[in-house]
Design an enzyme around this catalytic site. Structure first.
Site, PDB file in Angstrom:
ATOM      1  N   ARG A 104       0.921  -1.237  -0.058  1.00  0.00           N
ATOM      2  CA  ARG A 104      -0.025  -0.016  -0.131  1.00  0.00           C
ATOM      3  C   ARG A 104       0.917   1.344  -0.132  1.00  0.00           C
ATOM      4  O   ARG A 104       1.479   1.391   0.991  1.00  0.00           O
ATOM      5  CB  ARG A 104      -0.988  -0.154   1.146  1.00  0.00           C
ATOM      6  N   HIS A 132      -7.331   0.768  -6.511  1.00  0.00           N
ATOM      7  CA  HIS A 132      -7.495  -0.176  -5.411  1.00  0.00           C
ATOM      8  C   HIS A 132      -8.081  -1.418  -5.948  1.00  0.00           C
ATOM      9  O   HIS A 132      -9.469  -1.641  -5.570  1.00  0.00           O
ATOM     10  CB  HIS A 132      -8.421   0.359  -4.226  1.00  0.00           C
ATOM     11  N   GLN A 135     -10.059  -4.355  -3.653  1.00  0.00           N
ATOM     12  CA  GLN A 135     -11.369  -3.772  -3.281  1.00  0.00           C
ATOM     13  C   GLN A 135     -12.333  -3.999  -4.446  1.00  0.00           C
ATOM     14  O   GLN A 135     -13.403  -4.549  -4.281  1.00  0.00           O
ATOM     15  CB  GLN A 135     -11.108  -2.361  -2.970  1.00  0.00           C
ATOM     16  N   ASP A 226     -17.430   6.714  -1.419  1.00  0.00           N
ATOM     17  CA  ASP A 226     -16.083   6.589  -0.585  1.00  0.00           C
ATOM     18  C   ASP A 226     -15.864   8.050   0.024  1.00  0.00           C
ATOM     19  O   ASP A 226     -16.509   9.077  -0.345  1.00  0.00           O
ATOM     20  CB  ASP A 226     -15.107   6.276  -1.762  1.00  0.00           C
ATOM     21  N   CYS A 266     -16.492   1.180   0.430  1.00  0.00           N
ATOM     22  CA  CYS A 266     -15.286   0.415   0.731  1.00  0.00           C
ATOM     23  C   CYS A 266     -14.883   0.310   2.274  1.00  0.00           C
ATOM     24  O   CYS A 266     -14.278  -0.598   2.657  1.00  0.00           O
ATOM     25  CB  CYS A 266     -14.225   0.676  -0.151  1.00  0.00           C
ATOM     26  N   ARG A 294     -13.230  -9.172   1.094  1.00  0.00           N
ATOM     27  CA  ARG A 294     -12.157  -8.926   0.604  1.00  0.00           C
ATOM     28  C   ARG A 294     -11.110 -10.156   0.881  1.00  0.00           C
ATOM     29  O   ARG A 294     -10.332 -10.393   0.219  1.00  0.00           O
ATOM     30  CB  ARG A 294     -11.354  -7.821   1.525  1.00  0.00           C
TER      31      ARG A 294
HETATM   32  N1   CP Z   1     -11.153  -0.755   2.077  1.00  0.00           N
HETATM   33  C1   CP Z   1      -9.965  -0.817   2.650  1.00  0.00           C
HETATM   34  O1   CP Z   1      -9.072  -0.896   1.893  1.00  0.00           O
HETATM   35  O2   CP Z   1      -9.845  -0.769   4.219  1.00  0.00           O
HETATM   36  P1   CP Z   1      -8.719  -0.496   4.636  1.00  0.00           P
HETATM   37  O3   CP Z   1      -8.218   1.003   4.263  1.00  0.00           O
HETATM   38  O4   CP Z   1      -8.890  -0.423   6.155  1.00  0.00           O
HETATM   39  O5   CP Z   1      -7.561  -1.565   4.348  1.00  0.00           O
HETATM   40  N1  NVA Z   2     -10.163   6.503  -1.110  1.00  0.00           N
HETATM   41  C1  NVA Z   2      -9.772   6.061   0.016  1.00  0.00           C
HETATM   42  C2  NVA Z   2     -10.012   4.650   0.124  1.00  0.00           C
HETATM   43  C3  NVA Z   2      -9.710   3.979   1.444  1.00  0.00           C
HETATM   44  C4  NVA Z   2      -9.844   2.244   1.428  1.00  0.00           C
HETATM   45  C5  NVA Z   2      -8.227   6.358   0.273  1.00  0.00           C
HETATM   46  O1  NVA Z   2      -7.227   6.305  -0.644  1.00  0.00           O
HETATM   47  O2  NVA Z   2      -7.866   6.735   1.380  1.00  0.00           O
END
Ligand code: CP
Ligand code: NVA
Length: 314
Positions: A104, A132, A135, A226, A266, A294
């Site tokens: 990430r 993502h 997701q 989101d 999400c 997930r």
């Molecule tokens: N939806 C999602 O990716 O959640 P987290 O940021 O908690 O991993």
């Molecule tokens: N768009 C959000 C998604 C988190 C799962 C972010 O990038 O923070």
């Protein structure tokens, strides 16, 4: 499959197969060590390297790898500081020890850089600023469960044209689901994503862009939102809160969608911002199904990516 940096690394057939496998893994999870996949990742090591916070992605990859008989190694994010050593060196070290790394990070280009310098390492995008894809797999699994057939369905996405929106559009187009996206001006999907949507679309599924959220939601089969401020954009929080005010998914907005339309997110969610408490807590909300899936979707992905290859302890 060597890397999973984008849902566009898959084609519609491969997504469909992964979703079938994810559904099977979900059914068989109750069997525990009697499940046929209990040792599928025997001898495999998977690194987790998260430069942003995570609940769902971190926990589901950790449990997923363990349930498949593999090992997890948590790699602290501070190893990525450029003044410590170049990222290319971090990546080439990891390639000598682990089979896959779940990352990430910020820019998508960092994932491409790591994947390019480490031909033997499987790189999985656990969220970047731009995409993502993990997701999106869980979201599609959730829709298959709820709808059975995806034919003639349309999702309305309301909010920021961000990473989650991009992977949702990519995956929906490939599975023949139409998408309406409503964003304020200046927060639309990147032009490149709109072009890609046209290129990968199946069965005539279309992407339509709106600025009016109500127009986008009308007659939709599901409404997705989101956060308005993604991780890394915190300094823009106050300004975004003002800009996105009329994009909150409320009961009156949901009333414009088809009867029985689903609400999707999400997570993490900010109640009172992008969604009202009533909507996210209502029976049409499938947010915890998305979160559960997930685990199953990523297990299917891990098996697909790691079923062949070395396995350091073999
Ligand atoms: N939806 C999602 O990716 O959640 P987290 O940021 O908690 O991993
Ligand atoms: N768009 C959000 C998604 C988190 C799962 C972010 O990038 O923070």
């Amino acid at each position: 499959m060597q890397n999973f940096l984008s849902i566009l690394d898959l084609d519609p057939d491969r997504i469909a197969k992964l979703l079938e496998s994810a559904a099977k893994l979900k059914r068989e999870r109750v069997k525990g060590m009697k499940a046929p996949t209990w040792n599928a990742l025997n001898g495999k090591h998977v690194g987790l390297l998260f430069e942003k916070p995570s609940l769902r992605t971190r926990v589901t990859f950790t449990i997923g790898v363990r349930e498949l008989g593999g090992d997890i190694v948590e790699i602290p994010a501070d190893v990525m500081h450029a003044d410590r050593e170049p990222i290319n060196d971090v990546a080439r070290n990891l390639e000598r020890w682990v089979d896959a790394v779940v990352i990430r990070t910020f820019g998508q280009e960092r994932l491409h850089q790591i994947a390019e310098i480490t031909p033997k390492l499987h790189v999985i995008n656990a969220l970047s600023n731009e995409e993502h894809p993990c997701q999106a797999l869980a979201d599609m699994q959730t829709l298959v469960e709820r709808w059975g057939s995806l034919a003639n369905k349309r999702i309305a996405y309301v909010g920021d044209g961000n990473n989650v929106c991009t992977s949702l559009v990519h995956s929906a187009m490939m599975l023949g689901i139409g998408v309406n996206v409503a964003t304020p001006k200046g927060f639309e999907l990147p032009d490149e994503v709109v072009d890609q949507a046209g290129e990968v679309s199946q069965k005539g599924a279309g992407l339509t862009e709106f600025t009016d959220p109500k127009a986008a939601v009308r007659d939709a089969d599901a409404v997705y939102t989101d956060v308005w401020t993604s991780m890394g954009q915190e300094v823009e929080y106050a300004e975004r809160k003002k800009t996105f005010k009329r994009y909150q998914v409320t009961e009156s907005m949901m009333a414009l969608a088809k009867p029985g339309a689903l609400f999707m997110h999400c997570l993490p969610a900010h109640r009172g911002e992008e969604v009202s408490d009533e909507v996210i807590e209502s029976p049409i909300s499938v947010v915890f199904d998305q979160a559960e899936n997930r685990l199953h979707a990523q297990k299917a992905l891990l098996i697909e990516m790691l079923k062949q290859g070395h396995g350091w302890r073999r």
